[in-house]
Enzyme design. Structure first.
Site, PDB file in Angstrom:
ATOM      1  N   LYS A  82      43.052  36.723  31.323  1.00 17.60           N
ATOM      2  CA  LYS A  82      41.802  36.101  30.829  1.00 17.60           C
ATOM      3  C   LYS A  82      42.027  35.535  29.427  1.00 17.60           C
ATOM      4  O   LYS A  82      41.567  34.441  29.102  1.00 17.60           O
ATOM      5  CB  LYS A  82      40.655  37.118  30.823  1.00 17.60           C
ATOM      6  CG  LYS A  82      40.218  37.552  32.210  1.00 17.60           C
ATOM      7  CD  LYS A  82      39.626  36.394  33.008  1.00 17.60           C
ATOM      8  CE  LYS A  82      39.433  36.722  34.463  1.00 17.60           C
ATOM      9  NZ  LYS A  82      39.163  35.558  35.314  1.00 17.60           N
ATOM     10  N   TYR A 128      45.795  42.078  33.939  1.00 14.22           N
ATOM     11  CA  TYR A 128      44.591  41.324  34.346  1.00 14.22           C
ATOM     12  C   TYR A 128      43.852  40.804  33.119  1.00 14.22           C
ATOM     13  O   TYR A 128      43.529  39.624  33.020  1.00 14.22           O
ATOM     14  CB  TYR A 128      43.644  42.204  35.192  1.00 14.22           C
ATOM     15  CG  TYR A 128      42.261  41.604  35.268  1.00 14.22           C
ATOM     16  CD1 TYR A 128      42.023  40.491  36.060  1.00 14.22           C
ATOM     17  CD2 TYR A 128      41.203  42.105  34.485  1.00 14.22           C
ATOM     18  CE1 TYR A 128      40.765  39.889  36.086  1.00 14.22           C
ATOM     19  CE2 TYR A 128      39.955  41.522  34.510  1.00 14.22           C
ATOM     20  CZ  TYR A 128      39.740  40.416  35.310  1.00 14.22           C
ATOM     21  OH  TYR A 128      38.502  39.812  35.312  1.00 14.22           O
ATOM     22  N   SER A 145      35.858  37.353  30.536  1.00 13.94           N
ATOM     23  CA  SER A 145      35.433  38.749  30.662  1.00 13.94           C
ATOM     24  C   SER A 145      35.312  39.403  29.295  1.00 13.94           C
ATOM     25  O   SER A 145      36.068  39.081  28.368  1.00 13.94           O
ATOM     26  CB  SER A 145      36.494  39.485  31.490  1.00 13.94           C
ATOM     27  OG  SER A 145      36.311  40.870  31.420  1.00 13.94           O
TER      28      SER A 145
HETATM   29  P1  NAD Z   1      36.092  38.312  43.862  1.00 12.00           P
HETATM   30  O1  NAD Z   1      37.438  38.873  44.153  1.00 12.00           O
HETATM   31  O2  NAD Z   1      34.955  38.777  44.673  1.00 12.00           O
HETATM   32  O3  NAD Z   1      36.140  36.718  43.936  1.00 12.00           O
HETATM   33  C1  NAD Z   1      37.281  35.977  43.607  1.00 12.00           C
HETATM   34  C2  NAD Z   1      37.574  35.034  44.753  1.00 12.00           C
HETATM   35  O4  NAD Z   1      38.715  34.231  44.424  1.00 12.00           O
HETATM   36  C3  NAD Z   1      37.894  35.760  46.060  1.00 12.00           C
HETATM   37  O5  NAD Z   1      37.058  35.253  47.079  1.00 12.00           O
HETATM   38  C4  NAD Z   1      39.364  35.437  46.322  1.00 12.00           C
HETATM   39  O6  NAD Z   1      39.632  35.326  47.707  1.00 12.00           O
HETATM   40  C5  NAD Z   1      39.527  34.120  45.579  1.00 12.00           C
HETATM   41  N1  NAD Z   1      40.886  33.812  45.112  1.00 12.00           N
HETATM   42  C6  NAD Z   1      41.706  34.619  44.381  1.00 12.00           C
HETATM   43  N2  NAD Z   1      42.869  33.985  44.148  1.00 12.00           N
HETATM   44  C7  NAD Z   1      42.785  32.762  44.718  1.00 12.00           C
HETATM   45  C8  NAD Z   1      43.670  31.647  44.828  1.00 12.00           C
HETATM   46  N3  NAD Z   1      44.915  31.701  44.330  1.00 12.00           N
HETATM   47  N4  NAD Z   1      43.254  30.546  45.479  1.00 12.00           N
HETATM   48  C9  NAD Z   1      42.010  30.497  46.024  1.00 12.00           C
HETATM   49  N5  NAD Z   1      41.134  31.512  45.973  1.00 12.00           N
HETATM   50  C10 NAD Z   1      41.515  32.632  45.329  1.00 12.00           C
HETATM   51  O7  NAD Z   1      35.813  38.550  42.302  1.00 12.00           O
HETATM   52  P2  NAD Z   1      34.471  38.378  41.463  1.00 12.00           P
HETATM   53  O8  NAD Z   1      34.025  39.725  41.052  1.00 12.00           O
HETATM   54  O9  NAD Z   1      33.529  37.472  42.155  1.00 12.00           O
HETATM   55  O10 NAD Z   1      35.065  37.686  40.171  1.00 12.00           O
HETATM   56  C11 NAD Z   1      35.004  36.284  39.984  1.00 12.00           C
HETATM   57  C12 NAD Z   1      35.637  35.932  38.657  1.00 12.00           C
HETATM   58  O11 NAD Z   1      34.945  36.602  37.616  1.00 12.00           O
HETATM   59  C13 NAD Z   1      37.099  36.350  38.523  1.00 12.00           C
HETATM   60  O12 NAD Z   1      37.773  35.354  37.787  1.00 12.00           O
HETATM   61  C14 NAD Z   1      37.022  37.631  37.748  1.00 12.00           C
HETATM   62  O13 NAD Z   1      38.199  37.868  37.026  1.00 12.00           O
HETATM   63  C15 NAD Z   1      35.859  37.333  36.812  1.00 12.00           C
HETATM   64  N6  NAD Z   1      35.192  38.536  36.298  1.00 12.00           N
HETATM   65  C16 NAD Z   1      34.716  39.462  37.178  1.00 12.00           C
HETATM   66  C17 NAD Z   1      34.096  40.619  36.710  1.00 12.00           C
HETATM   67  C18 NAD Z   1      33.610  41.680  37.654  1.00 12.00           C
HETATM   68  O14 NAD Z   1      33.399  42.798  37.211  1.00 12.00           O
HETATM   69  N7  NAD Z   1      33.412  41.389  38.926  1.00 12.00           N
HETATM   70  C19 NAD Z   1      33.934  40.790  35.322  1.00 12.00           C
HETATM   71  C20 NAD Z   1      34.415  39.808  34.458  1.00 12.00           C
HETATM   72  C21 NAD Z   1      35.050  38.671  34.964  1.00 12.00           C
HETATM   73  C1  WQD Z   2      32.235  51.433  34.326  1.00 11.77           C
HETATM   74  C2  WQD Z   2      32.115  52.840  33.733  1.00 11.77           C
HETATM   75  C3  WQD Z   2      34.132  54.140  33.916  1.00 11.77           C
HETATM   76  C4  WQD Z   2      34.205  54.431  38.235  1.00 11.77           C
HETATM   77  C5  WQD Z   2      35.981  46.725  34.754  1.00 11.77           C
HETATM   78  C6  WQD Z   2      37.136  45.927  34.211  1.00 11.77           C
HETATM   79  C7  WQD Z   2      36.631  44.822  33.335  1.00 11.77           C
HETATM   80  C8  WQD Z   2      35.586  43.988  34.052  1.00 11.77           C
HETATM   81  C9  WQD Z   2      34.529  44.817  34.693  1.00 11.77           C
HETATM   82  C10 WQD Z   2      36.627  42.034  34.997  1.00 11.77           C
HETATM   83  C11 WQD Z   2      33.347  53.259  32.938  1.00 11.77           C
HETATM   84  C12 WQD Z   2      33.011  54.760  34.721  1.00 11.77           C
HETATM   85  C13 WQD Z   2      33.866  54.152  36.937  1.00 11.77           C
HETATM   86  C14 WQD Z   2      34.089  55.784  38.696  1.00 11.77           C
HETATM   87  C15 WQD Z   2      33.271  56.404  36.519  1.00 11.77           C
HETATM   88  N1  WQD Z   2      36.146  43.217  35.112  1.00 11.77           N
HETATM   89  N2  WQD Z   2      33.403  55.104  36.089  1.00 11.77           N
HETATM   90  N3  WQD Z   2      33.611  56.718  37.803  1.00 11.77           N
HETATM   91  O1  WQD Z   2      35.924  49.643  33.544  1.00 11.77           O
HETATM   92  O2  WQD Z   2      33.821  48.788  32.403  1.00 11.77           O
HETATM   93  O3  WQD Z   2      35.243  47.239  33.653  1.00 11.77           O
HETATM   94  O4  WQD Z   2      35.121  45.850  35.483  1.00 11.77           O
HETATM   95  O5  WQD Z   2      36.853  41.365  34.065  1.00 11.77           O
HETATM   96  O6  WQD Z   2      37.741  44.062  32.980  1.00 11.77           O
HETATM   97  O7  WQD Z   2      37.969  46.794  33.462  1.00 11.77           O
HETATM   98  O8  WQD Z   2      33.907  48.882  34.910  1.00 11.77           O
HETATM   99  O9  WQD Z   2      32.715  49.761  36.863  1.00 11.77           O
HETATM  100  O10 WQD Z   2      35.150  50.360  36.557  1.00 11.77           O
HETATM  101  O11 WQD Z   2      33.461  51.341  35.020  1.00 11.77           O
HETATM  102  O12 WQD Z   2      32.875  57.287  35.765  1.00 11.77           O
HETATM  103  O13 WQD Z   2      34.412  56.113  39.833  1.00 11.77           O
HETATM  104  O14 WQD Z   2      32.014  53.780  34.806  1.00 11.77           O
HETATM  105  O15 WQD Z   2      34.916  55.115  33.301  1.00 11.77           O
HETATM  106  O16 WQD Z   2      32.918  54.024  31.866  1.00 11.77           O
HETATM  107  P1  WQD Z   2      34.772  48.738  33.543  1.00 11.77           P
HETATM  108  P2  WQD Z   2      33.835  50.069  35.942  1.00 11.77           P
END
Ligand code: NAD
Ligand code: WQD
Length: 342
Positions: free
Chosen positions: A154, A150, A125
């Site tokens: 990562k 969290y 991330s």
């Molecule tokens: P998500 O929660 O939709 O998907 C994650 C999946 O993993 C879920 O289906 C959950 O049931 C499963 N899971 C969690 N723990 C588990 C375990 N112990 N065993 C088996 N399954 C398990 O999340 P996502 O948004 O699809 O994110 C996927 C990956 O990408 C994650 O590692 C997340 O940290 C990373 N990521 C997400 C974002 C974002 O904004 N969505 C941004 C950066 C990184």
């Molecule tokens: C985006 C922008 C908020 C909600 C998060 C995690 C990051 C990554 C992605 C996994 C920001 C603003 C939000 C609301 C708002 N995940 N906002 N009103 O915070 O950039 O990142 O998700 O790795 O680790 O921290 O994403 O979508 O929450 O926010 O004004 O109700 O929208 O302040 O500027 P963020 P977000």
């Protein structure tokens, strides 16, 4: 060729399974359904005409993980999405996050080592960069103290992977996602936030459909052109495609280092107000929102230097902000229709 996708019924995982199957890969999903639904497997089948194999198990269970990898020892690579991802919850329950995100990674790596499976793609991330000093932020930027447990999982996971790669028995591509949003064009899969969403785009679509009263815009005094914070939003389908590219890079022995890191973003930053405007334009809906204080832990602005991914992976994000908002809105409408029919 068979690929294991952990977290494959989740948001990004399900879109990636679709892209993998459309490129001819066979997929086995491991998921414990802690943040997703088993019906996603049906939706993937509806989209691709192929049903991925599904193993419901918790990767924190070392024995079950080993048995599952033994059963599928013919996999040629793994994409590891499974993790808990709610930033705020991780502050409340840090041990749950370390136990789940680190425990499952270690169990999985041990099992892969035993069955000599060497290709690993990891979901990292942009949170590892914190507030970068220089923008756009490149993969070489120094990592900063994580803002949340969290985020720390990562950073620690990348360290664990780097150390494991040094044994010479694993190749890893770590993909640092910026802000994934949007949904599949069929509106059959998308993000399924449980309870009140933390993230901006699901909050916008839920407000527009009437599930939430109004959106709060967190902070109007940032040093940006309209005072609201800037992020690099990327369409989840573009993101999913990058995983197929990463897997192929490993299978074709095209990696240059055993541990590679790529930023996955568009390279463009948008403010919160610009995202709201794009949503209003594509949906034709006027959004109710109010300005409030900054959200604790938020950074001011970040967007990706994507040149390394563009040149080295040969991958580039194609879909723009309006396409992202359009697909997110179609997905919210499909969810609402589905819920009314229940
Ligand atoms: P998500 O929660 O939709 O998907 C994650 C999946 O993993 C879920 O289906 C959950 O049931 C499963 N899971 C969690 N723990 C588990 C375990 N112990 N065993 C088996 N399954 C398990 O999340 P996502 O948004 O699809 O994110 C996927 C990956 O990408 C994650 O590692 C997340 O940290 C990373 N990521 C997400 C974002 C974002 O904004 N969505 C941004 C950066 C990184
Ligand atoms: C985006 C922008 C908020 C909600 C998060 C995690 C990051 C990554 C992605 C996994 C920001 C603003 C939000 C609301 C708002 N995940 N906002 N009103 O915070 O950039 O990142 O998700 O790795 O680790 O921290 O994403 O979508 O929450 O926010 O004004 O109700 O929208 O302040 O500027 P963020 P977000």
């Amino acid at each position: 060729m068979k690929i294991l996708v952990t977290g494959g019924t989740g948001y990004i995982g399900s879109h990636t399974v679709v892209e993998l199957q459309e490129e001819g890969f066979e997929v086995v999903i491991i998921d414990n359904l802690s943040n997703s639904l088993k019906e996603v497997v049906d939706r993937i089948e509806e989209i691709t005409g192929k049903r991925p194999l599904f193993e419901e198990l918790d990767l924190v269970d070392a024995r079950a993980t080993r048995d599952c990898i033994k059963k599928h020892h013919d996999i040629v690579g793994v994409i590891h999405f499974a993790a808990l991802k709610a930033v705020g919850e991780s502050v409340e329950k840090p041990l749950q996050y370390y136990h789940n995100n680190i425990g499952s990674l270690v169990n999985l790596l041990k099992a892969l080592d035993e069955f000599d499976i060497r290709n690993f793609v990891f979901s990292s991330s942009c949170t590892v960069y914190g507030q970068p000093k220089t923008l756009p932020v490149s993969e070489q930027a120094p990592l900063q103290q994580a803002e949340s447990p969290y985020g720390n999982t990562k950073k620690i996971s990348e360290d664990i992977l780097r150390d494991t790669v040094n044994t010479g028995k694993l190749n890893t591509i770590s993909l640092r996602y910026f802000n994934p949003i949007g949904a599949h064009s069929t509106a059959k899969i998308g993000e399924l936030p449980l309870g009140v969403p933390d993230n901006l785009v699901p909050y916008i679509t839920q407000t527009a459909i009437g599930k939430r009263e109004s959106l709060r815009v967190f902070g109007t005094d940032y040093n940006t052109h309209d005072g609201t914070a800037i992020r690099d939003y990327i369409h989840v389908v573009d993101l999913a495609k990058a995983h197929v590219v990463a897997v192929n890079r490993m299978l074709n022995n095209a990696t240059k280092e055993p541990f590679e890191v790529f930023n996955l973003g568009t390279g463009n930053g948008f403010t919160v107000l610009e995202v709201i405007q794009a949503f209003e334009k594509v949906s034709g809906k006027k959004l109710i929102y109010e300005f409030t204080e900054r959200r604790k832990g938020d950074i001011e602005k970040v967007w990706a230097d994507t040149s390394f991914a563009n040149e080295e992976l040969g991958w580039k994000a194609r879909l723009g902000l309006e396409e992202m908002m359009n697909s997110a809105w179609d997905w919210e409408l499909a969810l609402s229709k589905h819920n009314k029919e229940q």
